[in-house]
Design a protein around this motif. Structure first.
Motif, PDB file in Angstrom:
ATOM      1  N   GLN A  31      37.934  53.703  77.671  1.00 40.97           N
ATOM      2  CA  GLN A  31      37.606  53.561  76.264  1.00 40.97           C
ATOM      3  C   GLN A  31      38.376  52.426  75.594  1.00 40.97           C
ATOM      4  N   SER A  32      39.441  51.963  76.198  1.00 40.47           N
ATOM      5  CA  SER A  32      40.186  50.855  75.606  1.00 40.47           C
ATOM      6  C   SER A  32      39.391  49.560  75.666  1.00 40.47           C
ATOM      7  N   ARG A  33      38.299  49.552  76.408  1.00 42.99           N
ATOM      8  CA  ARG A  33      37.490  48.339  76.543  1.00 42.99           C
ATOM      9  C   ARG A  33      36.208  48.406  75.737  1.00 42.99           C
ATOM     10  N   GLY A  34      36.173  49.260  74.733  1.00 34.81           N
ATOM     11  CA  GLY A  34      35.067  49.202  73.790  1.00 34.81           C
ATOM     12  C   GLY A  34      33.979  50.231  73.968  1.00 34.81           C
ATOM     13  N   THR A  35      34.156  51.220  74.847  1.00 39.38           N
ATOM     14  CA  THR A  35      33.111  52.222  75.017  1.00 39.38           C
ATOM     15  C   THR A  35      33.312  53.428  74.112  1.00 39.38           C
ATOM     16  N   PHE A  36      34.400  53.469  73.351  1.00 42.31           N
ATOM     17  CA  PHE A  36      34.705  54.636  72.541  1.00 42.31           C
ATOM     18  C   PHE A  36      33.727  54.783  71.382  1.00 42.31           C
ATOM     19  N   GLU A  37      33.226  55.993  71.203  1.00 35.71           N
ATOM     20  CA  GLU A  37      32.382  56.325  70.057  1.00 35.71           C
ATOM     21  C   GLU A  37      32.910  57.611  69.442  1.00 35.71           C
ATOM     22  N   ILE A 717      36.857  69.302  72.035  1.00 31.67           N
ATOM     23  CA  ILE A 717      37.349  68.776  73.310  1.00 31.67           C
ATOM     24  C   ILE A 717      36.910  67.325  73.516  1.00 31.67           C
ATOM     25  N   TRP A 718      35.785  66.932  72.850  1.00 32.23           N
ATOM     26  CA  TRP A 718      35.230  65.588  73.026  1.00 32.23           C
ATOM     27  C   TRP A 718      35.764  64.582  72.001  1.00 32.23           C
ATOM     28  N   ARG A 719      36.736  64.968  71.184  1.00 29.10           N
ATOM     29  CA  ARG A 719      37.092  64.123  70.041  1.00 29.10           C
ATOM     30  C   ARG A 719      37.715  62.787  70.451  1.00 29.10           C
ATOM     31  N   ARG A 720      38.443  62.748  71.566  1.00 26.23           N
ATOM     32  CA  ARG A 720      39.052  61.486  71.994  1.00 26.23           C
ATOM     33  C   ARG A 720      38.193  60.726  72.994  1.00 26.23           C
ATOM     34  N   ASN A 721      37.279  61.420  73.588  1.00 27.24           N
ATOM     35  CA  ASN A 721      36.381  60.779  74.555  1.00 27.24           C
ATOM     36  C   ASN A 721      35.098  61.599  74.579  1.00 27.24           C
ATOM     37  N   SER A 722      34.037  61.042  74.032  1.00 30.24           N
ATOM     38  CA  SER A 722      32.780  61.792  73.929  1.00 30.24           C
ATOM     39  C   SER A 722      31.955  61.695  75.202  1.00 30.24           C
ATOM     40  N   GLN A 723      32.486  61.023  76.219  1.00 33.43           N
ATOM     41  CA  GLN A 723      31.706  60.826  77.442  1.00 33.43           C
ATOM     42  C   GLN A 723      32.203  61.649  78.623  1.00 33.43           C
ATOM     43  N   GLN A 724      33.518  61.752  78.781  1.00 32.41           N
ATOM     44  CA  GLN A 724      34.045  62.491  79.922  1.00 32.41           C
ATOM     45  C   GLN A 724      35.443  62.992  79.605  1.00 32.41           C
ATOM     46  N   VAL A 725      35.716  64.249  79.945  1.00 29.79           N
ATOM     47  CA  VAL A 725      37.019  64.843  79.669  1.00 29.79           C
ATOM     48  C   VAL A 725      37.449  65.706  80.843  1.00 29.79           C
ATOM     49  N   ILE A 726      38.765  65.922  80.914  1.00 31.30           N
ATOM     50  CA  ILE A 726      39.321  66.863  81.881  1.00 31.30           C
ATOM     51  C   ILE A 726      39.981  67.984  81.099  1.00 31.30           C
TER      52      ILE A 726
END
Length: 801
Positions: A31-37, A717-726
């Protein structure tokens, strides 16, 4: 056997810290490369309008909220032979806005039957090479019949003509002078209106005549959008002047109505409001009406025998005038026919003003026995359920009328279509679909009295606000009618639409919707079911929904008032939910990508090496070594090549490892010693958001001892990464399998990726249908040849049997 074994060396790292690291380490997503939403960003200051004194930030009407009032006194006559209405309305418009108004806009929705109307001229058609019979009949009818208002005349309080301009389906009346805040203006409109034959040209009103062989030749008349009505002037839009194109329904002002309907003398009339001149009924009918008020089952007011007698001997001359009064309603509909059977029963409720609501149905003999059994009872059930979810029904009557309109609502009166069928042999039956269809449509249309006839949302702009909210409550009422009722609202029923390409966000204006039913009805209804059952829970949802309903009863809410009220009353930030379900075309597909099982590494070097040896021995043997079995190696053949390293291996505990362990034990503080004693299993689950719509993750865990538990992980759970989480779970038990959304409650579109370990996808294959026979003009022309000759002869056609 465990799902997987990862012996993690986490000595010196707290479980909290390791969980934080896991949250950040998500494999391929950087997400540091611009994929964060940020799907949890706030709507305030972005898409939602700024709160005002008229509607505040909590979603409630503000202290300066206002709306206009329009009162009507109408006389209308039905010309049965000419299928035409002629009327005069006296209108009193009261300006409660802070603005001076120089003109008034009115709705002339029936203008969409004009050949040159915007609705007709903008009709589009498919590229299909076939055309339906109904479409051909409609085209032919529109060549020799034209609807819309005729003989329009507008006069002021002094009797002088007021200038007006018709713009497609709207009319602007010029006022003699600007109408100031708090002032009222009275004027009159004369009009005539040809009624459409609904089964031919379509629409929400019109007539149906029973003129086929063996039928009685009489007609049903349903009157809706039948008089010029004032358009809305609101704080958020000014004049609402979106033209009527056929889909977006009618945004109107509240007022009091006094309506006199003159119909043929043998007709029974049903209408919005209460009948004022009950002496128009026979003494027996008035007695039955009184009896019905306290009855436990529907009572005939006009009996089947009385209706049959009127059908058999229609009165072709003479009229009667029925007078109805309705207070604080936003529209008026009515129906008339000599064919009508009328039944009724009282519905008790906790209300000082209306402790009994008269549930009533009007229908021809062609609707029996389906309507006798279910229509009025469905009305009563609707009132019982909706009162619990919203507010007490505030009117004296609730009516269901059978006719050519499949389903349409007006204050206190609805038009509904299903009927039994009569076979060619004269047998009378009805399908289960027709039965459920009648119950469902009555619930839906009577439910519209609450939304939008009382909670007065803007149907033309945001259709889902009445259709979606009402479909949600219809689903609740149907499931309380019969648990097995085939109701629309189960999460699994919306999946096919949500993964389709032919869709737009729910918040799209009604005339631009691509799939009207799914977008305006099914998707928002399903979203609210999920919000109630899965996201908020019933207690929080029901309180918030009642808060919204009661705040905005007899007022004009926007979607933002609904969204804000649901959040403010429940105490839950739901911007992520509105964004996913109402503003996007994303769907739900949460994949359980992987599961790892970890335990803390032992401080004992013997135990560490023993565990490492066990893992090594579980590894497969080299294929080359396996195939070399029986071939003696150098080490096996020559003892001189063997030394200390051949007698031990890397899993043998060394003296230094023991010294290091003893030294570490002496240095360890109490916290470290306690941590080293932790022996539960640490499970880490990798979830991937394939569909894009963030949702809670409902995770069922099954353990080796046969027990299971279901954990509800919040959407945050998706608040910092809406694409993939552990995500991590700790248990003393040994996990054998995991499943996402085990009860199918989130509309997850792909169940195949919900399981770990993966399940085999079992399907049944059908044989493809036999191909149709190829072209054979000789066969099709009844021509044949003999085996000995190509000469042809014509077969005699087989006698029809």
């Amino acid at each position: 056997m465990r799902i997987g074994m990862l012996l993690a060396s986490v000595a010196g790292v707290s479980l909290m810290a390791s969980a934080a690291l896991a949250q950040q380490s998500v494999g391929p997503v950087d997400q540091s490369r611009g994929t964060f939403e940020d799907k949890f960003r706030q709507f305030e200051g972005e898409d939602w309008p700024t709160p005002t004194d008229y509607r505040n930030a909590s979603g409630a009407p503000g202290h300066r909220y206002w709306q206009q009032q329009v009162d009507y006194d109408i006389d209308v006559s039905l010309d049965e032979a000419r299928r035409t209405l002629t009327g005069r309305e006296a209108v009193t418009y009261t300006n409660h806005s802070p603005d001076a108004l120089g003109y008034l806009w009115l709705l002339l929705d029936q203008q969409n039957y004009r050949r040159d109307s915007l609705a007709e001229r903008s009709r589009t058609y498919s590229a299909s090479e076939t055309v339906s019979v109904n479409e051909v009949l409609r085209v032919r009818r529109m060549q020799d019949w034209e609807g819309g208002f005729n003989d329009l005349k507008v006069t002021g309080p002094d009797g002088r003509d007021l200038p007006f301009t018709i713009v497609d389906s709207m009319m602007r009346i010029e006022l003699p002078r600007p109408l100031a805040t708090g002032e009222s203006f009275a004027f009159n409109i004369d009009f005539s209106l040809p009624l459409p034959e609904t089964n031919v040209v379509g629409g929400r009103s019109g007539y149906e005549c029973f003129t086929k062989p063996g039928e009685d030749g009489n007609c049903l008349f349903l009157a809706a959008q039948w008089f010029p009505r004032l358009a809305v002037y609101s704080d958020y839009e000014g004049w609402h002047n979106a033209q009527f194109l056929g889909a977006g329904e009618f945004t109107l002002e509240f007022g009091d109505y006094d309506v006199s309907i003159t119909a043929p003398a043998d007709h029974t009339v049903a209408a919005t409001g209460e009948l004022q001149n009950t002496d128009i009924l026979s003494a027996e009918q008035r007695a039955r009406l009184a009896q019905a008020r306290t009855a436990d089952a529907p009572v005939y007011i006009v009996t089947p025998a009385e209706a049959a007698a009127a059908e058999a001997r229609p009165v072709r001359s003479g009229t009667r005038t029925w007078n109805f009064s309705a207070d604080n309603v936003r529209d008026f509909g009515w129906a008339s026919s000599r064919k009508f059977i009328w039944d009724a029963m009282g519905v008790d409720q906790e209300s000082a003003e209306h402790p009994v609501v008269m549930a009533m149905s009007f229908y021809p003999k062609e609707a029996r026995p389906l309507w006798d059994a279910y229509s009025t009872r469905s009305i009563a059930h609707t009132i019982d359920v909706y009162n619990q979810f919203a507010f007490t029904y505030p009117y004296p009557t609730a009516q269901s009328v059978n006719g050519p309109v499949g389903g349409m609502e007006y204050p206190m009166i609805t038009f509904n279509g299903p009927r039994p069928v009569r076979g060619d042999d004269g047998s009378l039956t009805y399908t289960e679909r027709a039965k459920n269809g009648l119950i469902g449509v009555v619930i839906h249309e009577v439910g519209h009295t609450y939304f939008p006839m009382i909670v007065n949302s803007d149907e033309r702009q945001w259709t889902w606000m009445d259709e979606g909210l009402n479909s949600f409550l219809q689903f609740q009422a149907e499931k309380l009618w019969d648990a097995d009722f085939p109701a629309r609202g189960e999460p699994s029923s919306i999946i096919e639409y949500m993964v389709s390409q032919d869709q737009v966000p729910v918040m799209t204006q009604s005339d631009s919707l691509l799939q009207f039913g799914n977008n305006a009805y099914a998707k928002p209804a399903t979203a609210l079911v999920i919000l109630r059952e899965t996201v908020l829970g019933r207690e929080l949802f029901d309180r918030a929904f009642r808060e919204y309903s009661q705040r905005w009863a007899f007022k004009r809410p926007t979607p933002y008032d609904f969204f804000r009220t649901m959040e403010e009353s429940s105490g839950v930030d739901l911007d992520w939910f509105w964004r996913g379900w109402f503003y996007s075309t994303d769907h739900v597909d949460i994949a359980l990508e992987s599961v790892t099982a970890a335990t803390l590494e032992s401080a004992d070097p013997e135990a560490r090496n023993r565990a490492a040896r066990e893992r090594f021995e579980e590894e497969p043997i080299s294929r080359t070594v396996e195939n070399n079995r029986g071939i003696e190696t150098v080490v096996e053949r020559d003892p001189a090549t063997r030394d200390f390293y051949n007698e031990t291996d890397r899993f043998t505990t060394t003296a230094q490892q023991r010294r290091d362990a003893e030294s570490a034990a002496r240095r360890a503080d109490a916290d470290r010693r306690a941590a080293q004693g932790f022996d539960d299993n640490i499970y880490r689950f990798t979830f991937r958001n394939v569909g894009g719509l963030v949702m809670p993750v409902i995770l069922k865990l099954t353990y080796s001892d046969g027990s299971d538990e279901t954990i509800r992980i919040p959407a945050e759970i998706w608040r910092r990464n809406s694409q993939q989480v552990i995500w991590q779970h700790v248990s003393s038990k040994t996990l054998v399998s995991a499943e996402v959304d085990p009860l199918r409650e989130t509309a997850d579109a792909n169940l195949a990726n919900n399981h770990f370990p993966r399940r085999i996808d079992e399907r049944t294959l059908r044989l493809s249908p036999a191909p149709p026979p190829g072209e054979n003009r000789m066969r099709d022309s009844d021509v044949e040849v003999s085996p000995d000759s190509t000469a042809t002869r014509v077969r005699r056609p087989t006698a029809a049997r």
